[in-house]
Design an enzyme around this catalytic site. Sequence first.
Site, PDB file in Angstrom:
ATOM      1  N   CYS A  49      21.843 -23.814   0.444  1.00  0.00           N
ATOM      2  CA  CYS A  49      20.959 -22.657   0.317  1.00  0.00           C
ATOM      3  C   CYS A  49      20.701 -22.080   1.707  1.00  0.00           C
ATOM      4  CB  CYS A  49      19.652 -23.070  -0.349  1.00  0.00           C
ATOM      5  SG  CYS A  49      18.436 -21.739  -0.467  1.00  0.00           S
ATOM      6  N   CYS A  52      16.636 -22.511   2.467  1.00  0.00           N
ATOM      7  CA  CYS A  52      15.964 -23.799   2.725  1.00  0.00           C
ATOM      8  C   CYS A  52      16.914 -24.933   3.111  1.00  0.00           C
ATOM      9  CB  CYS A  52      15.128 -24.212   1.512  1.00  0.00           C
ATOM     10  SG  CYS A  52      16.091 -24.823   0.109  1.00  0.00           S
ATOM     11  N   CYS A  98      17.717 -21.837  -6.543  1.00  0.00           N
ATOM     12  CA  CYS A  98      17.640 -23.061  -5.754  1.00  0.00           C
ATOM     13  C   CYS A  98      16.395 -23.823  -6.194  1.00  0.00           C
ATOM     14  CB  CYS A  98      17.554 -22.721  -4.268  1.00  0.00           C
ATOM     15  SG  CYS A  98      17.253 -24.152  -3.212  1.00  0.00           S
ATOM     16  N   CYS A 101      13.632 -24.066  -3.104  1.00  0.00           N
ATOM     17  CA  CYS A 101      12.779 -22.973  -2.620  1.00  0.00           C
ATOM     18  C   CYS A 101      12.657 -21.813  -3.600  1.00  0.00           C
ATOM     19  CB  CYS A 101      13.282 -22.467  -1.277  1.00  0.00           C
ATOM     20  SG  CYS A 101      14.878 -21.629  -1.353  1.00  0.00           S
ATOM     21  N   CYS A 121      28.267 -18.404 -10.969  1.00  0.00           N
ATOM     22  CA  CYS A 121      28.696 -17.220 -10.235  1.00  0.00           C
ATOM     23  C   CYS A 121      27.602 -16.930  -9.191  1.00  0.00           C
ATOM     24  CB  CYS A 121      28.852 -16.087 -11.237  1.00  0.00           C
ATOM     25  SG  CYS A 121      29.638 -14.635 -10.582  1.00  0.00           S
TER      26      CYS A 121
END
Length: 133
Positions: A49, A52, A98, A101, A121
Amino acid sequence: MSEQNPSTKDDQWRSRLTPEQYAVCRCSATEPPFSGKWYWHKAAGTYICVACRAKLFASEAKYDSGSGWPSYFQPISRAAVSVLQDESHGMRRTEVRCAGCDSHLGHVFPDGPKPTGLRYCINSVALDFLPIA
């Protein structure tokens, strides 16, 4: 301990992310197809990510879906991402976020390859990459 003011948290996201990253991760925008830096990427490692730094997808789960966005048949673990129903833009889709976060990553569709049959995707701008050392 008091709750943080939502506008203060938003200012922190704006200062940590580029305008494009902020639009995708915090406002659920989508980058144009075939434009992302990770779309053609084939190195071994882990996609994380951008907001984060949580581990999200292993390179072994990446495949060419032809969709225009990096695609994966599974996250690195079930706990890495969360999903929720997205009925925006007159469509019914499953949004991927995610789990660390709550950043918007993309969507998951039931038209992927074996073994899962899923296609995560994901917007390149929501990802960074850690190569295998």
